[in-house]
Motif scaffolding. Structure first.
Motif, short mmCIF file in Angstrom:
data_model
loop_
_atom_site.label_atom_id
_atom_site.label_comp_id
_atom_site.label_asym_id
_atom_site.label_seq_id
_atom_site.Cartn_x
_atom_site.Cartn_y
_atom_site.Cartn_z
N CYS A 187 3.32 -36.02 -1.13
CA CYS A 187 3.45 -35.97 -2.58
C CYS A 187 2.11 -36.33 -3.18
O CYS A 187 1.54 -37.38 -2.83
CB CYS A 187 4.53 -36.96 -3.05
SG CYS A 187 4.69 -37.07 -4.85
N GLY A 188 1.57 -35.48 -4.05
CA GLY A 188 0.24 -35.74 -4.61
C GLY A 188 0.17 -35.35 -6.07
O GLY A 188 0.87 -34.44 -6.53
N PHE A 189 -0.71 -36.02 -6.80
CA PHE A 189 -0.85 -35.85 -8.23
C PHE A 189 -2.22 -35.25 -8.58
O PHE A 189 -3.25 -35.77 -8.13
CB PHE A 189 -0.72 -37.20 -8.94
CG PHE A 189 0.61 -37.86 -8.74
CD1 PHE A 189 1.56 -37.84 -9.75
CD2 PHE A 189 0.92 -38.49 -7.55
CE1 PHE A 189 2.80 -38.44 -9.57
CE2 PHE A 189 2.16 -39.09 -7.35
CZ PHE A 189 3.09 -39.06 -8.36
N SER A 190 -2.23 -34.20 -9.40
CA SER A 190 -3.47 -33.65 -9.93
C SER A 190 -4.44 -33.31 -8.80
O SER A 190 -4.16 -32.42 -8.00
CB SER A 190 -4.07 -34.65 -10.93
OG SER A 190 -5.10 -34.08 -11.71
N ALA A 191 -5.58 -34.00 -8.70
CA ALA A 191 -6.48 -33.77 -7.56
C ALA A 191 -5.77 -34.07 -6.24
O ALA A 191 -5.96 -33.36 -5.24
CB ALA A 191 -7.73 -34.63 -7.69
N GLY A 192 -4.95 -35.11 -6.23
CA GLY A 192 -4.14 -35.40 -5.04
C GLY A 192 -3.14 -34.30 -4.76
O GLY A 192 -2.79 -34.03 -3.60
N GLY A 193 -2.66 -33.63 -5.83
CA GLY A 193 -1.79 -32.48 -5.64
C GLY A 193 -2.52 -31.34 -4.97
O GLY A 193 -1.95 -30.62 -4.14
N ALA A 215 8.32 -31.23 3.73
CA ALA A 215 8.29 -30.72 2.36
C ALA A 215 7.04 -31.28 1.69
O ALA A 215 6.39 -32.19 2.21
CB ALA A 215 9.54 -31.13 1.59
N THR A 216 6.71 -30.70 0.54
CA THR A 216 5.59 -31.23 -0.23
C THR A 216 5.94 -31.19 -1.71
O THR A 216 6.61 -30.27 -2.18
CB THR A 216 4.29 -30.43 0.06
OG1 THR A 216 3.19 -31.10 -0.54
CG2 THR A 216 4.37 -29.00 -0.46
N PHE A 217 5.49 -32.24 -2.44
CA PHE A 217 5.78 -32.37 -3.87
C PHE A 217 4.46 -32.47 -4.65
O PHE A 217 3.96 -33.56 -4.91
CB PHE A 217 6.61 -33.62 -4.16
CG PHE A 217 7.89 -33.76 -3.39
CD1 PHE A 217 8.63 -32.65 -3.00
CD2 PHE A 217 8.38 -35.02 -3.08
CE1 PHE A 217 9.82 -32.79 -2.29
CE2 PHE A 217 9.57 -35.18 -2.38
CZ PHE A 217 10.30 -34.06 -1.98
N PRO A 218 3.83 -31.36 -5.03
CA PRO A 218 2.63 -31.44 -5.88
C PRO A 218 3.06 -31.70 -7.33
O PRO A 218 3.97 -31.06 -7.85
CB PRO A 218 2.00 -30.05 -5.73
CG PRO A 218 2.76 -29.36 -4.63
CD PRO A 218 4.10 -29.99 -4.59
N VAL A 219 2.37 -32.62 -7.99
CA VAL A 219 2.69 -33.00 -9.37
C VAL A 219 1.46 -32.71 -10.23
O VAL A 219 0.37 -33.20 -9.94
CB VAL A 219 3.09 -34.48 -9.46
CG1 VAL A 219 3.56 -34.83 -10.88
CG2 VAL A 219 4.19 -34.81 -8.44
N CYS A 267 8.55 -26.55 -1.10
CA CYS A 267 7.64 -27.17 -2.07
C CYS A 267 8.34 -27.32 -3.42
O CYS A 267 8.90 -26.36 -3.95
CB CYS A 267 6.41 -26.26 -2.21
SG CYS A 267 5.18 -26.80 -3.40
N ALA A 268 8.31 -28.53 -3.98
CA ALA A 268 8.83 -28.80 -5.32
C ALA A 268 7.66 -29.23 -6.20
O ALA A 268 6.96 -30.19 -5.88
CB ALA A 268 9.91 -29.87 -5.29
N SER A 283 0.21 -24.24 -11.39
CA SER A 283 1.50 -24.41 -10.74
C SER A 283 2.27 -23.10 -10.67
O SER A 283 2.94 -22.80 -9.67
CB SER A 283 2.32 -25.47 -11.46
OG SER A 283 1.72 -26.74 -11.33
N ARG A 284 2.22 -22.32 -11.74
CA ARG A 284 2.93 -21.05 -11.74
C ARG A 284 2.40 -20.11 -10.66
O ARG A 284 3.17 -19.41 -10.00
CB ARG A 284 2.83 -20.39 -13.11
CG ARG A 284 3.51 -21.18 -14.25
CD ARG A 284 3.58 -20.34 -15.50
NE ARG A 284 4.06 -21.10 -16.64
CZ ARG A 284 3.27 -21.62 -17.59
NH1 ARG A 284 1.95 -21.43 -17.54
NH2 ARG A 284 3.79 -22.29 -18.60
N MET A 285 1.08 -20.08 -10.49
CA MET A 285 0.49 -19.23 -9.46
C MET A 285 0.97 -19.63 -8.07
O MET A 285 1.30 -18.78 -7.23
CB MET A 285 -1.05 -19.30 -9.53
CG MET A 285 -1.66 -18.58 -10.70
SD MET A 285 -3.46 -18.79 -10.76
CE MET A 285 -3.95 -17.98 -9.22
N LEU A 286 1.01 -20.94 -7.83
CA LEU A 286 1.47 -21.41 -6.53
C LEU A 286 2.94 -21.05 -6.32
O LEU A 286 3.33 -20.57 -5.25
CB LEU A 286 1.28 -22.93 -6.42
CG LEU A 286 1.81 -23.58 -5.14
CD1 LEU A 286 1.16 -22.98 -3.90
CD2 LEU A 286 1.59 -25.09 -5.18
N ALA A 287 3.77 -21.25 -7.35
CA ALA A 287 5.19 -20.94 -7.22
C ALA A 287 5.41 -19.45 -6.95
O ALA A 287 6.25 -19.08 -6.12
CB ALA A 287 5.92 -21.38 -8.49
#
Length: 335
Positions: A187-193, A215-219, A267-268, A283-287
């Motif tokens: 699970c990562g945020f922004s740059a961590g995402g 699983a992975t949770f990019p935020v 991925c969520a 995020s839309r591109m990744l989804a």
């Protein structure tokens, strides 16, 4: 609110970070920022949230961190003193172990939590310790990763090495940590995402011969180098620091995440529609790429709020951590 948490809310950031129990990680509250030299050092947590937009339930993070420190086994450097002397950017790279009290946590994947900070800081204060506390309450053991931000060249490759170091440490000590070292969620945020996404390309777990996450949770993640979506204009010096090559060359490689999703787990993705720093199109591109590759994906875009909402407290994104793990658990129920 508990009496302890109420007391923390009314304490200054400086007083809380000066507690000797957490001396090893106090500089990591916002890595590479000297908070003692800033006005925020003298503000209470309540004031920080109200006046400086430090999002999330920070007091819960301190409460959990203090409790971990009282156990005597919680802070784990990832490089030896000799390795840090050879490469000073490795100094202070660590994981903090925050286990859940839930009896069922040992049988679940652990979570490797990666705060953001624009590749120049690591915001454990808002996107690390409080988020870990939420995942703990949801029944998951958590390791918070503080990674390199000071490297002068090819920083992202070095961050992938930090990931590998963290996972090898956990695998080596899985009995102590009460986890299956091969079973984890990132699970990562922004740059961590961006980093947790990069870990799912050939430059990440595959290169380091480590298992893929469950699983992975990019935020609110960065995912693309496209100039019309980038959060800032490309800078040649910054590109060299991050990728070791011009941004145009990096965009033809795995650094352009949506073009390289074949190794991704389910991925969520979580973000707010009014994100002023990282374009929601990231995020839309990744989804879209994950959907095209038939990889399970959940995209949640909150109708209000901007970048850096952390645990989402006080806004429409509150509870996203629970929605993330329940979605992951639902995949296993369907299998």
């Amino acid at each position: 609110m508990s009496e302890c948490r109420s007391s923390l809310e009314n304490s200054t950031l400086g007083a809380l970070l000066s507690d000797p129990r957490i001396a090893p990680v106090a500089p990591d509250a916002i890595r590479a920022r000297d908070l003692a030299a800033e006005p925020v050092w003298h503000m209470t947590l309540s004031q920080l949230r109200e006046e400086h937009f430090f999002s999330g339930e920070i007091a819960r993070g301190f409460e959990r961190l203090y409790r971990a420190a009282d156990t005597g086994a919680w802070y784990y450097p990832l490089y030896t003193q000799a390795e840090c002397a050879a490469v000073p950017a490795r100094s202070g790279v660590n994981v903090v172990w925050l286990p859940s009290d839930d009896e069922g946590a040992d049988a679940k994947p652990f979570i490797l939590l990666v705060p953001g900070g624009g590749f120049v800081n690591v915001w454990n204060l808002t996107e690390g310790w409080p988020i870990a506390e939420q995942f703990n309450r949801l029944g998951y053991h958590v390791f918070v990763l503080t990674y390199q931000v000071d490297a002068a060249e090819r920083l992202l490759e070095k961050d992938m090495e930090d990931f590998a170091r963290a996972l090898r440490l956990i695998r080596k000590n899985e009995a102590r940590f009460r986890v299956d070292g091969d079973s984890y969620i990132t699970c990562g945020f922004s740059a961590g995402g961006y980093l947790v996404c990069l870990w799912n390309t050939r430059l990440g777990h595959a290169l380091h011969a480590l298992p893929r996450p469950r699983a992975t949770f990019p935020v609110y993640p960065v995912t693309t180098l496209r100039p019309d979506v980038r959060y800032a204009p490309a800078d040649p010096a910054d590109a060299l620091r991050l990728y070791g090559c011009p941004v145009e060359e990096a965009a033809r490689d795995c650094y352009e995440i949506p073009e390289h999703v074949e190794l991704f787990p389910p991925c969520a993705i979580f973000l707010a529609a009014q994100d002023e720093l990282v374009d929601p199109e990231n995020s839309r591109m990744l989804a879209r790429a994950l959907d095209a590759a038939h990889i399970p994906c959940r995209l949640e875009i909150g109708p209000a709020g901007g970048h850096g909402f952390a645990d989402g407290a006080g806004m429409c994104m509150v509870g996203w951590t629970e929605r993330a793990v329940r979605w992951y658990e639902s995949l296993n129920e369907k299998a």
